[in-house]
Design a protein around this motif. Structure first.
Motif, short mmCIF file in Angstrom:
data_model
loop_
_atom_site.label_atom_id
_atom_site.label_comp_id
_atom_site.label_asym_id
_atom_site.label_seq_id
_atom_site.Cartn_x
_atom_site.Cartn_y
_atom_site.Cartn_z
N THR A 109 0.83 -1.21 0.00
CA THR A 109 0.00 0.00 0.00
C THR A 109 0.86 1.25 0.00
O THR A 109 0.58 2.21 -0.74
CB THR A 109 -0.94 0.00 1.21
N ALA A 110 1.90 1.27 0.82
CA ALA A 110 2.79 2.43 0.87
C ALA A 110 3.43 2.66 -0.50
O ALA A 110 3.47 3.80 -0.98
CB ALA A 110 3.86 2.22 1.94
N LYS A 111 3.91 1.60 -1.13
CA LYS A 111 4.55 1.74 -2.44
C LYS A 111 3.56 2.27 -3.47
O LYS A 111 3.90 3.15 -4.26
CB LYS A 111 5.12 0.39 -2.89
N ALA A 112 2.32 1.76 -3.43
CA ALA A 112 1.31 2.21 -4.39
C ALA A 112 0.99 3.69 -4.21
O ALA A 112 0.61 4.36 -5.17
CB ALA A 112 0.03 1.37 -4.23
N ARG A 113 1.16 4.20 -3.01
CA ARG A 113 0.89 5.61 -2.72
C ARG A 113 2.14 6.48 -2.82
O ARG A 113 2.09 7.67 -2.51
CB ARG A 113 0.28 5.75 -1.33
N GLY A 114 3.24 5.88 -3.20
CA GLY A 114 4.48 6.64 -3.34
C GLY A 114 5.09 7.04 -2.01
O GLY A 114 5.75 8.07 -1.91
N GLN A 115 4.85 6.23 -0.98
CA GLN A 115 5.37 6.52 0.35
C GLN A 115 6.33 5.43 0.81
O GLN A 115 6.29 4.31 0.30
CB GLN A 115 4.22 6.61 1.37
N PHE A 120 4.17 6.06 5.57
CA PHE A 120 2.81 5.55 5.55
C PHE A 120 2.30 5.32 6.97
O PHE A 120 1.20 5.75 7.33
CB PHE A 120 2.75 4.25 4.74
N SER A 123 1.60 8.59 8.71
CA SER A 123 0.37 9.26 8.26
C SER A 123 -0.86 8.58 8.86
O SER A 123 -1.82 9.25 9.23
CB SER A 123 0.30 9.29 6.74
N LYS A 127 -3.57 10.33 11.50
CA LYS A 127 -5.01 10.29 11.22
C LYS A 127 -5.76 9.72 12.42
O LYS A 127 -6.80 10.26 12.83
CB LYS A 127 -5.28 9.46 9.97
#
Length: 131
Positions: A109-115, A120, A123, A127
């Motif tokens: 998920t982090a990679k897909a979001r560029g993080q 990740f 963040s 939140k």
């Protein structure tokens, strides 16, 4: 981490308004109660980054005993404890233990979001703390 007590009020023809008795000049609003509370945390952080040192927050009991706040209580306001901290602008290494499949899902998920994994997780933690 400290908490500042927010006084939240709403007139029938307006959005929710938020102010902090311990932080004069810091206020916020939102169309819903959840939005007002979320915006209140952002207002505290913005105020702190652009002003003098933050005052020491009082307890809910001390706030409720304040005669100026007593007027708000009569108007039907509500209170919320808003978490507050400023970034330290330094990083520290932490060792976390979790299920391997969860860690893999985090990385994907982090990679897909560029993080990065750390970015990740930070963040997500912000939140959860502030919303």
């Amino acid at each position: 981490m400290r908490h500042y007590i927010a006084v939240i009020h709403k007139d029938s023809d307006s959005s929710y308004g938020v102010h902090f008795p311990d932080v004069p000049g810091c206020f916020s609003a939102g169309d819903t109660l959840d939005e007002a509370i979320r915006n209140a945390g952002e207002a505290l952080r913005f105020f702190a980054e652009n002003s003098e040192p933050m005052p020491v927050p009082r307890s809910l009991e001390e706030i409720r005993a304040d005669p100026q706040v007593g007027q708000d209580i009569g108007l039907g306001c509500t209170f919320a404890a808003i978490p507050f901290f400023l970034d330290a602008h330094r990083t520290v290494r932490a060792n976390l233990t979790m299920d391997a499949a969860l860690l893999e899902a985090i990385d994907v998920t982090a990679k897909a979001r560029g993080q990065t994994r750390s970015g990740f997780l930070a963040s997500i933690a912000r939140k959860e703390i502030f919303e």
